[in-house]
Design a protein around this motif. Structure first.
Motif, PDB file in Angstrom:
ATOM      1  N   ALA A 115     119.879 -58.330   8.404  1.00 37.35           N
ATOM      2  CA  ALA A 115     118.848 -57.348   8.072  1.00 37.35           C
ATOM      3  C   ALA A 115     117.991 -57.031   9.289  1.00 37.35           C
ATOM      4  CB  ALA A 115     117.976 -57.857   6.929  1.00 37.35           C
ATOM      5  N   CYS A 116     117.707 -58.026  10.087  1.00 30.75           N
ATOM      6  CA  CYS A 116     116.875 -57.841  11.271  1.00 30.75           C
ATOM      7  C   CYS A 116     117.526 -56.867  12.254  1.00 30.75           C
ATOM      8  CB  CYS A 116     116.626 -59.192  11.942  1.00 30.75           C
ATOM      9  SG  CYS A 116     115.404 -59.152  13.271  1.00 30.75           S
ATOM     10  N   ILE A 117     118.810 -57.037  12.504  1.00 26.81           N
ATOM     11  CA  ILE A 117     119.463 -56.141  13.460  1.00 26.81           C
ATOM     12  C   ILE A 117     119.670 -54.751  12.868  1.00 26.81           C
ATOM     13  CG2 ILE A 117     121.862 -56.737  12.892  1.00 26.81           C
ATOM     14  CD1 ILE A 117     122.416 -56.653  15.933  1.00 26.81           C
ATOM     15  N   LEU A 118     119.891 -54.647  11.547  1.00 28.51           N
ATOM     16  CA  LEU A 118     119.999 -53.336  10.912  1.00 28.51           C
ATOM     17  C   LEU A 118     118.672 -52.578  10.987  1.00 28.51           C
ATOM     18  CD1 LEU A 118     122.143 -54.106   7.737  1.00 28.51           C
ATOM     19  CD2 LEU A 118     122.822 -52.713   9.695  1.00 28.51           C
ATOM     20  N   ALA A 119     117.569 -53.334  11.019  1.00 29.05           N
ATOM     21  CA  ALA A 119     116.234 -52.729  11.111  1.00 29.05           C
ATOM     22  C   ALA A 119     115.793 -52.532  12.553  1.00 29.05           C
ATOM     23  CB  ALA A 119     115.224 -53.597  10.366  1.00 29.05           C
ATOM     24  N   LYS A 120     116.690 -52.749  13.511  1.00 29.20           N
ATOM     25  CA  LYS A 120     116.414 -52.586  14.946  1.00 29.20           C
ATOM     26  C   LYS A 120     115.337 -53.567  15.423  1.00 29.20           C
ATOM     27  CE  LYS A 120     117.562 -47.635  15.224  1.00 29.20           C
ATOM     28  NZ  LYS A 120     117.076 -46.305  15.672  1.00 29.20           N
ATOM     29  N   GLY A 121     115.362 -54.767  14.891  1.00 25.76           N
ATOM     30  CA  GLY A 121     114.375 -55.766  15.274  1.00 25.76           C
ATOM     31  C   GLY A 121     114.970 -56.874  16.117  1.00 25.76           C
ATOM     32  N   HIS A 122     114.098 -57.702  16.673  1.00 28.03           N
ATOM     33  CA  HIS A 122     114.511 -58.879  17.438  1.00 28.03           C
ATOM     34  C   HIS A 122     114.223 -60.123  16.610  1.00 28.03           C
ATOM     35  CE1 HIS A 122     114.947 -56.201  20.861  1.00 28.03           C
ATOM     36  NE2 HIS A 122     113.700 -55.791  20.679  1.00 28.03           N
TER      37      HIS A 122
ATOM     38  N   LYS B   6     113.691 -52.209   4.010  1.00 31.20           N
ATOM     39  CA  LYS B   6     114.710 -51.168   3.889  1.00 31.20           C
ATOM     40  C   LYS B   6     116.098 -51.739   4.202  1.00 31.20           C
ATOM     41  CE  LYS B   6     111.983 -46.995   4.923  1.00 31.20           C
ATOM     42  NZ  LYS B   6     111.861 -45.820   5.823  1.00 31.20           N
ATOM     43  N   ALA B   7     116.186 -52.557   5.242  1.00 31.76           N
ATOM     44  CA  ALA B   7     117.470 -53.156   5.604  1.00 31.76           C
ATOM     45  C   ALA B   7     117.964 -54.091   4.501  1.00 31.76           C
ATOM     46  CB  ALA B   7     117.337 -53.922   6.923  1.00 31.76           C
ATOM     47  N   TRP B   8     117.036 -54.825   3.890  1.00 29.44           N
ATOM     48  CA  TRP B   8     117.408 -55.734   2.790  1.00 29.44           C
ATOM     49  C   TRP B   8     117.959 -54.931   1.610  1.00 29.44           C
ATOM     50  CZ3 TRP B   8     117.421 -60.976   3.245  1.00 29.44           C
ATOM     51  CH2 TRP B   8     117.624 -61.733   2.086  1.00 29.44           C
ATOM     52  N   ALA B   9     117.290 -53.810   1.292  1.00 27.40           N
ATOM     53  CA  ALA B   9     117.760 -52.941   0.217  1.00 27.40           C
ATOM     54  C   ALA B   9     119.141 -52.370   0.552  1.00 27.40           C
ATOM     55  CB  ALA B   9     116.757 -51.813  -0.012  1.00 27.40           C
ATOM     56  N   PHE B  10     119.337 -52.005   1.816  1.00 29.71           N
ATOM     57  CA  PHE B  10     120.617 -51.447   2.258  1.00 29.71           C
ATOM     58  C   PHE B  10     121.751 -52.448   2.057  1.00 29.71           C
ATOM     59  CE2 PHE B  10     123.792 -50.497   5.537  1.00 29.71           C
ATOM     60  CZ  PHE B  10     124.014 -49.147   5.318  1.00 29.71           C
TER      61      PHE B  10
ATOM     62  N   ASP C 175     121.833 -54.756  -0.081  1.00 28.97           N
ATOM     63  CA  ASP C 175     122.035 -54.852  -1.534  1.00 28.97           C
ATOM     64  C   ASP C 175     122.555 -53.551  -2.142  1.00 28.97           C
ATOM     65  OD1 ASP C 175     121.300 -57.480  -1.599  1.00 28.97           O
ATOM     66  OD2 ASP C 175     119.267 -57.136  -2.346  1.00 28.97           O
ATOM     67  N   GLN C 176     122.934 -52.605  -1.290  1.00 29.20           N
ATOM     68  CA  GLN C 176     123.552 -51.344  -1.686  1.00 29.20           C
ATOM     69  C   GLN C 176     122.639 -50.495  -2.571  1.00 29.20           C
ATOM     70  OE1 GLN C 176     127.618 -51.661  -2.988  1.00 29.20           O
ATOM     71  NE2 GLN C 176     128.076 -53.357  -1.615  1.00 29.20           N
ATOM     72  N   ARG C 177     121.389 -50.380  -2.118  1.00 28.27           N
ATOM     73  CA  ARG C 177     120.425 -49.481  -2.763  1.00 28.27           C
ATOM     74  C   ARG C 177     119.856 -48.536  -1.713  1.00 28.27           C
ATOM     75  NH1 ARG C 177     116.486 -52.279  -3.557  1.00 28.27           N
ATOM     76  NH2 ARG C 177     117.267 -54.412  -3.491  1.00 28.27           N
ATOM     77  N   ASN C 178     119.495 -47.324  -2.151  1.00 25.45           N
ATOM     78  CA  ASN C 178     118.901 -46.362  -1.220  1.00 25.45           C
ATOM     79  C   ASN C 178     117.399 -46.241  -1.425  1.00 25.45           C
ATOM     80  OD1 ASN C 178     118.797 -45.005  -3.616  1.00 25.45           O
ATOM     81  ND2 ASN C 178     119.981 -43.221  -2.955  1.00 25.45           N
ATOM     82  N   TYR C 179     116.797 -47.249  -2.036  1.00 28.78           N
ATOM     83  CA  TYR C 179     115.354 -47.280  -2.249  1.00 28.78           C
ATOM     84  C   TYR C 179     114.871 -48.731  -2.184  1.00 28.78           C
ATOM     85  CZ  TYR C 179     116.925 -48.574  -6.933  1.00 28.78           C
ATOM     86  OH  TYR C 179     117.550 -49.193  -7.989  1.00 28.78           O
ATOM     87  N   VAL C 180     113.613 -48.882  -1.834  1.00 29.20           N
ATOM     88  CA  VAL C 180     113.009 -50.212  -1.697  1.00 29.20           C
ATOM     89  C   VAL C 180     112.280 -50.574  -2.991  1.00 29.20           C
ATOM     90  CG1 VAL C 180     111.319 -51.598  -0.403  1.00 29.20           C
ATOM     91  CG2 VAL C 180     112.733 -49.917   0.791  1.00 29.20           C
ATOM     92  N   VAL C 181     112.422 -51.832  -3.405  1.00 26.67           N
ATOM     93  CA  VAL C 181     111.673 -52.362  -4.545  1.00 26.67           C
ATOM     94  C   VAL C 181     110.789 -53.500  -4.033  1.00 26.67           C
ATOM     95  CG1 VAL C 181     113.428 -51.708  -6.232  1.00 26.67           C
ATOM     96  CG2 VAL C 181     113.545 -53.952  -5.137  1.00 26.67           C
ATOM     97  N   PRO C 182     109.749 -53.889  -4.801  1.00 25.14           N
ATOM     98  CA  PRO C 182     108.862 -54.969  -4.333  1.00 25.14           C
ATOM     99  C   PRO C 182     109.596 -56.260  -3.978  1.00 25.14           C
ATOM    100  CG  PRO C 182     107.869 -53.835  -6.185  1.00 25.14           C
ATOM    101  CD  PRO C 182     109.247 -53.264  -6.048  1.00 25.14           C
ATOM    102  N   GLU C 183     110.694 -56.531  -4.678  1.00 26.85           N
ATOM    103  CA  GLU C 183     111.445 -57.753  -4.390  1.00 26.85           C
ATOM    104  C   GLU C 183     112.046 -57.755  -2.983  1.00 26.85           C
ATOM    105  OE1 GLU C 183     110.703 -57.516  -8.593  1.00 26.85           O
ATOM    106  OE2 GLU C 183     111.573 -56.038  -7.201  1.00 26.85           O
ATOM    107  N   ASP C 184     112.336 -56.572  -2.447  1.00 28.81           N
ATOM    108  CA  ASP C 184     112.831 -56.487  -1.065  1.00 28.81           C
ATOM    109  C   ASP C 184     111.741 -56.929  -0.088  1.00 28.81           C
ATOM    110  OD1 ASP C 184     115.315 -55.392  -1.893  1.00 28.81           O
ATOM    111  OD2 ASP C 184     114.421 -53.393  -1.984  1.00 28.81           O
ATOM    112  N   ILE C 185     110.523 -56.477  -0.339  1.00 29.85           N
ATOM    113  CA  ILE C 185     109.403 -56.867   0.521  1.00 29.85           C
ATOM    114  C   ILE C 185     109.160 -58.366   0.423  1.00 29.85           C
ATOM    115  CG2 ILE C 185     106.919 -56.582   0.916  1.00 29.85           C
ATOM    116  CD1 ILE C 185     107.211 -53.703  -0.061  1.00 29.85           C
ATOM    117  N   GLN C 186     109.234 -58.893  -0.782  1.00 29.80           N
ATOM    118  CA  GLN C 186     109.033 -60.329  -0.965  1.00 29.80           C
ATOM    119  C   GLN C 186     110.127 -61.143  -0.267  1.00 29.80           C
ATOM    120  OE1 GLN C 186     108.977 -60.555  -5.227  1.00 29.80           O
ATOM    121  NE2 GLN C 186     106.947 -59.620  -5.422  1.00 29.80           N
ATOM    122  N   ALA C 187     111.355 -60.621  -0.274  1.00 30.83           N
ATOM    123  CA  ALA C 187     112.476 -61.347   0.326  1.00 30.83           C
ATOM    124  C   ALA C 187     112.323 -61.511   1.833  1.00 30.83           C
ATOM    125  CB  ALA C 187     113.789 -60.633   0.006  1.00 30.83           C
ATOM    126  N   VAL C 188     111.736 -60.508   2.489  1.00 32.52           N
ATOM    127  CA  VAL C 188     111.630 -60.555   3.958  1.00 32.52           C
ATOM    128  C   VAL C 188     110.223 -60.925   4.431  1.00 32.52           C
ATOM    129  CG1 VAL C 188     113.471 -58.846   4.206  1.00 32.52           C
ATOM    130  CG2 VAL C 188     111.086 -58.080   4.152  1.00 32.52           C
TER     131      VAL C 188
END
Length: 303
Positions: free
Chosen positions: A29-36, A252-256, A258-271
Motif C-alpha cells: 500500500a505504501c508504494i502504491l501511494a507513492k510513499g517511503h 486510498k491504496a488500502w481500498a485499491f 481491497d478492490q474498491r474505488n472508494y475509501v471507507v473509515p475502516e481503510d483509514i483505521q487500517a493504515v
C-alpha cells in the motif's frame, strides 16, 4: 480495480516473509501511494528480504546501502571528480539513483548523512555542487532502523521521520511460521525463486489509479477529526497537513488493494497506526502506538 498482478505480488511476498500478511499489505500500500517506508525492528527479522523481494517483484533497479557512523552524504548522492581530459568536473551518480533504495540501519549514520535523503524523498531530485539531478521514476526508499536503545544509533529527527509515509515493525514470526522456515532451509528450499509481477511502468499506472480513488465528505471529516484530536494531545506532536495527505493516500491504496474505488473509515483505521505513530511521538514505537490507539478509540467515524 486492483490488478491480478498486485494479488500475485502479495502472494509472492508472503513466501518470503512468512506469517506477516498485514505488514506485507502495508508495504505494498505504501508504494502504491507513492510513499517511503521505514521498518523499525531488531536485526534478522526479514527487513532486507522484504525490500529485495519488493524490488524483484516490481522489476525495479535496486541497491542496498549499509549506513555507518563514518558515512558521508557523497556516499549516497555521488561525487564530482575532475576529468583531466575535459578539464572539468564530472558528476558520478551515487546509489540514490536507483528506483528502490534500501537504507539499511539508517539511524547508525550521523544526522548530516541522514539529511542527504531529505530532498530526494520529498522532491525526487538531489542538488549537488549547485546542480540539480532528477531521480528515477518510480523512486522508493525503504529504510530500516534499529531500536533507539541499541548502542551506536542516532535518533532520526522529526523532519526525516516525516518524509516516511509509513513506519512498520515486522516482529518475531509465529512458531508455525518459524517451523516452516526451518523446514524449508533444511530441505534447501529457503531461497524462493522470485518472479517479476509488474514492470515499473505498470506500477506508475496503478499509482495513478490509486490517486483517482474517491473519498466522501464524511470520510474526509473523519480523517480531519482524527488529525485534530492528535493536535490536542499535550504529550505528543500533532499530525501535520503533510500527515493528513499521507493518511488519505495510504487509505486510498488500502481500498485499491481491497478492490474498491472508494475509501471507507475502516481503510483509514487500517493504515492509521503506520502513518501516524512515528509522527505523533518521537519517543519510541511503544509510546507512539499507545497514543495512536487512544486517537482511534476516541474519534468515531461519521456515517
Amino acid at each position: 480495480m486492483s490488478d491480478n498482478a498486485i494479488a500475485k505480488l502479495i502472494a509472492q511476498l508472503e513466501t518470503v516473509l512468512l506469517g506477516k500478511p498485514q505488514q506485507i499489505k502495508l508495504a505494498v500500500a505504501c508504494i502504491l501511494a507513492k510513499g517511503h517506508l521505514l521498518i523499525e525492528d531488531l536485526p534478522g527479522m526479514g527487513k532486507t528480504s522484504l525490500s529485495h523481494a519488493l524490488a524483484t517483484g516490481l522489476g525495479m533497479s535496486y541497491q542496498r546501502i549499509q549506513f555507518t557512523s563514518d558515512m558521508l552524504p557523497a556516499d549516497i548522492l555521488g561525487v564530482s571528480i575532475f576529468d583531466k581530459n575535459l578539464q572539468q568536473f564530472e558528476f558520478h551518480k551515487g546509489p540514490v539513483f536507483n528506483q528502490m533504495l534500501l537504507a539499511d540501519e539508517i539511524n547508525r549514520a550521523s544526522p548530516k548523512t541522514q539529511s542527504a535523503l531529505l530532498e530526494a524523498m520529498a522532491e525526487q531530485q538531489i542538488t549537488q555542487d549547485g546542480s540539480t539531478y532528477a531521480l528515477p521514476n518510480p523512486f522508493f526508499v525503504i529504510a530500516t532502523q534499529n531500536p533507539q536503545d541499541q548502542s551506536g544509533t542516532f535518533p532520526l529527527p522529526e523532519s526525516q521521520l516525516d518524509r516516511f509515509m509509513m513506519r512498520i515493525s515486522i516482529g518475531y514470526p509465529s512458531a508455525e511460521a518459524e517451523m516452516t522456515m526451518l523446514k524449508q532451509q533444511q530441505h534447501g528450499q529457503y531461497q524462493t525463486q522470485l518472479a517479476q509481477c509488474l514492470s515499473p511502468q505498470e506500477l506508475i499506472k496503478l499509482q495513478q489509479q490509486v490517486a483517482q480513488i474517491s473519498a466522501s465528505d464524511a470520510v474526509l471529516k473523519y480523517l480531519i477529526a482524527l488529525v485534530e484530536f492528535s493536535r490536542e494531545q499535550n504529550q505528543a506532536n500533532g499530525l501535520s497537513p503533510r500527515a493528513s495527505l499521507a493518511l488519505l493516500q495510504a487509505a486510498k491504496a488500502w481500498a485499491f488493494i481491497d478492490q474498491r474505488n472508494y475509501v471507507v473509515p475502516e481503510d483509514i483505521q487500517a493504515v492509521f497506526h503506520s502513518v501516524a505513530e512515528h509522527r505523533i511521538s518521537s519517543h519510541g514505537l511503544f509510546q507512539g502506538k499507545a497514543l495512536s490507539d487512544t486517537i482511534i478509540a476516541s474519534v468515531n467515524p461519521i456515517r
